[in-house]
Motif scaffolding. Sequence first.
Motif, short mmCIF file in Angstrom:
data_model
loop_
_atom_site.label_atom_id
_atom_site.label_comp_id
_atom_site.label_asym_id
_atom_site.label_seq_id
_atom_site.Cartn_x
_atom_site.Cartn_y
_atom_site.Cartn_z
N CYS A 49 0.66 -1.73 0.54
CA CYS A 49 -0.62 -2.23 1.06
C CYS A 49 -1.34 -1.15 1.85
O CYS A 49 -2.58 -1.03 1.78
N GLY A 56 -3.55 -8.35 -0.80
CA GLY A 56 -2.28 -8.26 -0.08
C GLY A 56 -1.28 -9.29 -0.55
O GLY A 56 -0.08 -9.00 -0.71
N GLY A 72 2.15 -9.32 3.37
CA GLY A 72 1.24 -8.54 2.55
C GLY A 72 -0.21 -8.77 2.92
O GLY A 72 -1.02 -7.82 2.97
N PHE A 97 -2.44 -5.58 4.18
CA PHE A 97 -3.60 -5.08 3.43
C PHE A 97 -4.86 -5.17 4.29
O PHE A 97 -5.69 -4.26 4.30
#
Length: 453
Positions: free
Chosen positions: A250, A357, A380, A384
């Motif tokens: 990410c 993400g 995630g 991100f």
Amino acid sequence: MPMKGEPDFLQNLRDEIGGGRQWLDRGLILAYAVFAGLAVVALTLLADAATDAYGALRAAAWWAPLVWTPAVTAAVVWGIRRWAPGAGGSGVPQVLTALAPETPLAERTRFVSLKVSVAKILAVAGSLLAGLSVGRQGPSVQVAAGVMLHARRWLSPRSGISDRELLVAGGAAGIAAAFNTPLGGIVFAVEELSRRLTERSSGLMLAAIVIAGLVAVSAFGNLSTFGRVRVDGVVWWSLALPGFVVALCCGLLGGLLSRLMLASFTGTPDRFCAYRRKRPVSFAAMCGFVVGLIAVVSDGSAVGLGQAHTRELLGHASELPAAHQPLVFTFLKFVASWLSAWSGVPGGIFGPSLSMGAGVAADVAWLFGSPHGAALIALGMCAFLAAVTQAPITAMIIVMEMTDGHSMVLSLIACALFASLVSRMISRPLYSTMSQIMMRSLREPGVDGSGPR
């Protein structure tokens, strides 16, 4: 008798009660906070309606995005450039530019005003109606800030409330109402907008956030945007390796997206940027066609807000849903989000970042065969968003509040900080760099400051 230097309760009480104009100013601020919340609610409702209308069109004819998306994208860019240039792009850089002391007062309304807020709401709905990969949360910052700044014309000169405080309060309220995350709004104001708070501005900001947040809750309910992330029984050491891979990927992808968007915004000496400067509407149609093609290939999952796909990933965390193509979805969403930004339409990157993400984390969970997909997806999303914005604490708070993932605070912080660190090695900060370019365009008219994200 009070000691010297201590507050005089009775005198302060008389001053508060006797200050009629002061109470009127406070009432105006609270009223405009309600209006700011309603403006974000209107943006949300229009965005959802536009997304549904695009989905119905795509369901009626699979080839429709190939014609519809470029045509509407070109129309939106043409309308914005003609009537409200300040409404283009994300909205956060515009608010930062209006907050900058170097920005002349006469130029401030070019970036943030009630007119720009109205245009922003309509144009973001148009971008989603086109089927582009944009978000509505970043635009909510500019929309709410424009509403709050409008209160200036009614406040008394002795109110003690500055334009800067109104802009910070409005921007924070916009994030709080858009994500239904009051604490996220406060942290966003400190980390991204203000970077410093005075005693007076903090009280104003908190009042605006609470009221705007209450308006949003009244409209949509007090629910987590993506539901509750179940992490019961998770052995955290088992998440160490896949969590590290999620944060690293990410950070790399988020930094790359940020760098590409900055390059697209500043304009590089290549034929594409040259064509964009010469024929911005035609270039927008070209970007729209490629995004339409991505919509056809991905069956619509890689375009739009991305919330539905992310909810589906969280709901089927133990196994990938049929709509998610491992390794393919994230790539298509990345390209669609970049081209949507490059086209110059109004729209944010918060929503697409969360979706990308989630896609990266779902792919990592699939590759590692991890049974804790939901926890990795939350990590995630946080990583991100932190990588793209380089505002890790804001990303952590927003994802924690949106997913009700309070039990994952330490893991979210670690992923956000690491992903942001990786991103800083690849790209300059996205929003502050764009704001600097906008301010440069004010000083040097020859510099291309169009199409800010």
